[in-house]
Design a protein around this motif. Structure first.
Motif, PDB file in Angstrom:
ATOM      1  N   GLY A 290     -13.616   2.644  22.687  1.00  0.00           N
ATOM      2  CA  GLY A 290     -14.080   1.805  23.777  1.00  0.00           C
ATOM      3  C   GLY A 290     -14.639   0.464  23.369  1.00  0.00           C
ATOM      4  N   ALA A 291     -14.402   0.039  22.136  1.00  0.00           N
ATOM      5  CA  ALA A 291     -14.934  -1.239  21.671  1.00  0.00           C
ATOM      6  C   ALA A 291     -14.279  -2.397  22.426  1.00  0.00           C
ATOM      7  N   PRO A 292     -15.058  -3.408  22.802  1.00  0.00           N
ATOM      8  CA  PRO A 292     -14.460  -4.584  23.455  1.00  0.00           C
ATOM      9  C   PRO A 292     -13.628  -5.380  22.462  1.00  0.00           C
ATOM     10  N   THR A 293     -12.728  -6.161  22.989  1.00  0.00           N
ATOM     11  CA  THR A 293     -11.792  -6.908  22.152  1.00  0.00           C
ATOM     12  C   THR A 293     -12.499  -7.803  21.151  1.00  0.00           C
ATOM     13  N   HIS A 294     -13.580  -8.445  21.568  1.00  0.00           N
ATOM     14  CA  HIS A 294     -14.232  -9.388  20.650  1.00  0.00           C
ATOM     15  C   HIS A 294     -14.854  -8.665  19.451  1.00  0.00           C
ATOM     16  N   GLU A 295     -15.268  -7.404  19.627  1.00  0.00           N
ATOM     17  CA  GLU A 295     -15.813  -6.650  18.501  1.00  0.00           C
ATOM     18  C   GLU A 295     -14.700  -6.257  17.529  1.00  0.00           C
ATOM     19  N   ILE A 296     -13.540  -5.898  18.064  1.00  0.00           N
ATOM     20  CA  ILE A 296     -12.396  -5.568  17.211  1.00  0.00           C
ATOM     21  C   ILE A 296     -11.958  -6.817  16.449  1.00  0.00           C
ATOM     22  N   MET A 297     -11.961  -7.957  17.130  1.00  0.00           N
ATOM     23  CA  MET A 297     -11.596  -9.222  16.477  1.00  0.00           C
ATOM     24  C   MET A 297     -12.544  -9.531  15.332  1.00  0.00           C
ATOM     25  N   ALA A 298     -13.837  -9.276  15.521  1.00  0.00           N
ATOM     26  CA  ALA A 298     -14.818  -9.582  14.478  1.00  0.00           C
ATOM     27  C   ALA A 298     -14.604  -8.701  13.250  1.00  0.00           C
ATOM     28  N   GLN A 299     -14.369  -7.392  13.457  1.00  0.00           N
ATOM     29  CA  GLN A 299     -14.173  -6.482  12.325  1.00  0.00           C
ATOM     30  C   GLN A 299     -12.875  -6.801  11.574  1.00  0.00           C
ATOM     31  N   GLY A 300     -11.845  -7.218  12.322  1.00  0.00           N
ATOM     32  CA  GLY A 300     -10.559  -7.517  11.696  1.00  0.00           C
ATOM     33  C   GLY A 300     -10.377  -8.970  11.307  1.00  0.00           C
ATOM     34  N   ARG A 301     -11.386  -9.802  11.550  1.00  0.00           N
ATOM     35  CA  ARG A 301     -11.326 -11.234  11.240  1.00  0.00           C
ATOM     36  C   ARG A 301     -10.174 -11.931  11.951  1.00  0.00           C
ATOM     37  N   TRP A 302      -9.867 -11.511  13.178  1.00  0.00           N
ATOM     38  CA  TRP A 302      -8.816 -12.171  13.951  1.00  0.00           C
ATOM     39  C   TRP A 302      -9.417 -13.307  14.760  1.00  0.00           C
ATOM     40  N   LYS A 303      -8.723 -14.395  14.827  1.00  0.00           N
ATOM     41  CA  LYS A 303      -9.173 -15.539  15.620  1.00  0.00           C
ATOM     42  C   LYS A 303      -8.576 -15.527  17.018  1.00  0.00           C
ATOM     43  N   SER A 304      -7.545 -14.713  17.222  1.00  0.00           N
ATOM     44  CA  SER A 304      -6.877 -14.636  18.512  1.00  0.00           C
ATOM     45  C   SER A 304      -6.882 -13.197  18.994  1.00  0.00           C
ATOM     46  N   ALA A 305      -7.031 -13.026  20.299  1.00  0.00           N
ATOM     47  CA  ALA A 305      -7.010 -11.682  20.877  1.00  0.00           C
ATOM     48  C   ALA A 305      -5.593 -11.131  20.976  1.00  0.00           C
ATOM     49  N   GLY A 306      -4.598 -11.973  20.728  1.00  0.00           N
ATOM     50  CA  GLY A 306      -3.210 -11.544  20.878  1.00  0.00           C
ATOM     51  C   GLY A 306      -2.826 -10.397  19.964  1.00  0.00           C
ATOM     52  N   MET A 307      -3.229 -10.488  18.691  1.00  0.00           N
ATOM     53  CA  MET A 307      -2.889  -9.434  17.743  1.00  0.00           C
ATOM     54  C   MET A 307      -3.596  -8.128  18.104  1.00  0.00           C
ATOM     55  N   VAL A 308      -4.823  -8.218  18.544  1.00  0.00           N
ATOM     56  CA  VAL A 308      -5.561  -7.022  18.947  1.00  0.00           C
ATOM     57  C   VAL A 308      -4.857  -6.355  20.123  1.00  0.00           C
ATOM     58  N   ALA A 309      -4.441  -7.156  21.088  1.00  0.00           N
ATOM     59  CA  ALA A 309      -3.745  -6.601  22.252  1.00  0.00           C
ATOM     60  C   ALA A 309      -2.446  -5.922  21.850  1.00  0.00           C
ATOM     61  N   ASP A 310      -1.749  -6.517  20.878  1.00  0.00           N
ATOM     62  CA  ASP A 310      -0.488  -5.933  20.425  1.00  0.00           C
ATOM     63  C   ASP A 310      -0.722  -4.615  19.703  1.00  0.00           C
TER      64      ASP A 310
END
Length: 325
Positions: A290-310
Motif C-alpha cells: 500500500g505504499a504511495p507512489t512517491h515513497e516507492i520512487m524515493a526507495q528506487g531513486r526514480w525521478k518519474s512515476a512512469g517506471m513505478v506505474a509500469d
C-alpha cells in the motif's frame, strides 16, 4: 519442371547444403538446371548452412505430421510457425526458415505457399509479440523465500564440476544476501557491484541504511532502507576483519546477473530473472503493502512515476478488489 527434391528431410537439407559450384541435379531442361546452379553459386556458405538447419527441423516436423515438406498448405505452415514459437524459437530463426522454403519452392517451380498471406500475417504477428516489452520477473518475498531454501544446494559450475558442500554454502549465502539486498534497496546490478561495507550502516532495531554512491540517475549519494532480514543475511557473509572499502559481494556486473538467474533457476522460479529483478521486486513489494507512489520512487531513486506505474501495474489493478469485492 521441378528440382530433384521430394518431401524427405535428406532431400530438403541436401539441396541447401550443396557446395557452391557443385552440380545440383534437377529434372527439366538446361535452363532450369542453370537457374538452380546459379542460385547456389550466389548463396553464401553461411546462408546455405542456415537454410539447411532450418529445413532439417522443418522436414522432421513435416514428416511427423504427414504434410508435404516442399509444398505444404499455408495452414500447415502457420501451425508449424506457432508451435516453434511456443517452443522458444525466435523470430529471426523462423524468418530464416520461411526464406529457405520460399527459395526452395522457387527453385522447384511449385506453388509458393510460403508466400501466402496467411504465412505473412503469422510472421507479422509473431514479430509484433516479440517486440512487445516484457517485464522482468520480480524478486518478491515469495521468490526470495524460494531462493533462501535452495541457494546453498551444490551446483554444477561453469567448468562442469559439482561444488563441494563448503563451496556451495559460501556461494549460496552470498546469493541469498545479494538477492535480498537488491530487492530491498531496488539496486541496479552496477550499484550492487560497487557496494562496499562502508556503504551499509546497522540501526539499533536491526534494520539498516544503505548508501548508493554510484547511480545511473543521481549525481550525489542516496540513502535507502534495508529490512532486518536483509541485514541478517549481510552479517552472514561479512568477514570478521572486513575492511570498509572492501566489496560486499565481490562480484562483477555481469556476474551479478548470472548469479541472480542461477539462483532463480535452482529455486524453480522459471525464466525472466536478471540483474534488474531486484528493482522490480522492490516496487511490487511496496505497492502490495500500500505504499504511495512517491515513497516507492524515493526507495528506487526514480525521478518519474512512469517506471513505478509500469512495474506495479498488476498491483495497482488489484486495488480495485477493495471496491469491487
Amino acid at each position: 519442371m521441378q528440382a530433384a527434391v521430394d518431401d524427405s528431410v535428406s532431400a530438403l537439407v541436401a539441396l541447401q547444403h550443396a557446395p557452391a559450384g557443385a552440380l545440383v541435379p534437377v529434372d527439366g531442361d538446361a535452363a532450369t538446371h542453370d537457374r538452380v546452379q546459379a542460385a547456389f553459386e550466389a548463396m553464401a556458405p553461411n546462408t546455405r548452412r542456415a537454410y539447411g538447419s532450418a529445413l532439417r527441423t522443418w522436414g522432421q516436423w513435416a514428416a511427423a505430421q504427414q504434410v508435404s515438406g516442399l509444398c505444404p498448405s499455408p495452414a500447415a505452415l502457420r501451425r508449424y510457425l506457432l508451435e516453434r514459437a511456443s517452443e522458444g524459437a525466435g523470430v529471426s530463426s523462423l524468418t530464416v526458415f520461411v526464406s529457405a522454403l520460399r527459395k526452395l519452392q522457387a527453385l522447384a517451380v511449385v506453388e509458393p505457399t510460403a508466400r501466402d498471406q496467411l504465412v505473412v500475417d503469422t510472421m507479422s504477428g509473431l514479430a509484433r509479440q516479440a517486440a512487445a516489452p516484457r517485464q522482468v520477473s520480480a524478486l518478491t518475498v515469495g521468490a526470495l523465500a524460494a531462493i533462501y531454501e535452495t541457494a546453498c544446494f551444490p551446483r554444477v559450475g561453469r567448468g562442469g564440476v559439482l561444488e563441494g558442500a563448503e563451496t556451495a554454502l559460501r556461494r549460496g549465502l552470498v546469493d541469498i544476501a545479494l538477492c535480498w539486498v537488491m530487492s530491498d534497496a531496488g539496486l541496479r546490478r552496477s550499484e550492487a557491484a560497487a557496494l562496499t561495507w562502508d556503504d551499509i550502516a546497522r540501526w539499533d532495531n536491526g534494520s539498516g541504511r544503505l548508501t548508493v554512491r554510484r547511480s545511473k540517475t543521481d549525481a550525489g549519494p542516496r540513502t535507502v532502507y534495508l529490512t532486518p532480514i536483509a541485514m541478517a543475511h549481510l552479517e552472514a557473509i561479512r568477514p570478521q576483519d572486513a575492511d570498509g572499502s572492501e566489496s560486499v559481494f565481490g562480484l562483477s556486473v555481469a556476474s551479478i546477473s548470472r548469479r541472480v538467474k542461477a539462483a532463480a533457476r535452482t529455486a524453480g522460479l522459471g525464466a525472466g530473472y536478471s540483474g534488474h529483478s531486484g528493482r522490480v521486486g522492490m516496487a511490487r513489494r511496496m505497492a502490495r503493502a500500500g505504499a504511495p507512489t512517491h515513497e516507492i520512487m524515493a526507495q528506487g531513486r526514480w525521478k518519474s512515476a512512469g517506471m513505478v506505474a509500469d512495474y506495479t501495474r498488476n498491483e495497482n489493478a488489484e486495488r480495485a478488489a477493495k471496491w469491487l469485492g
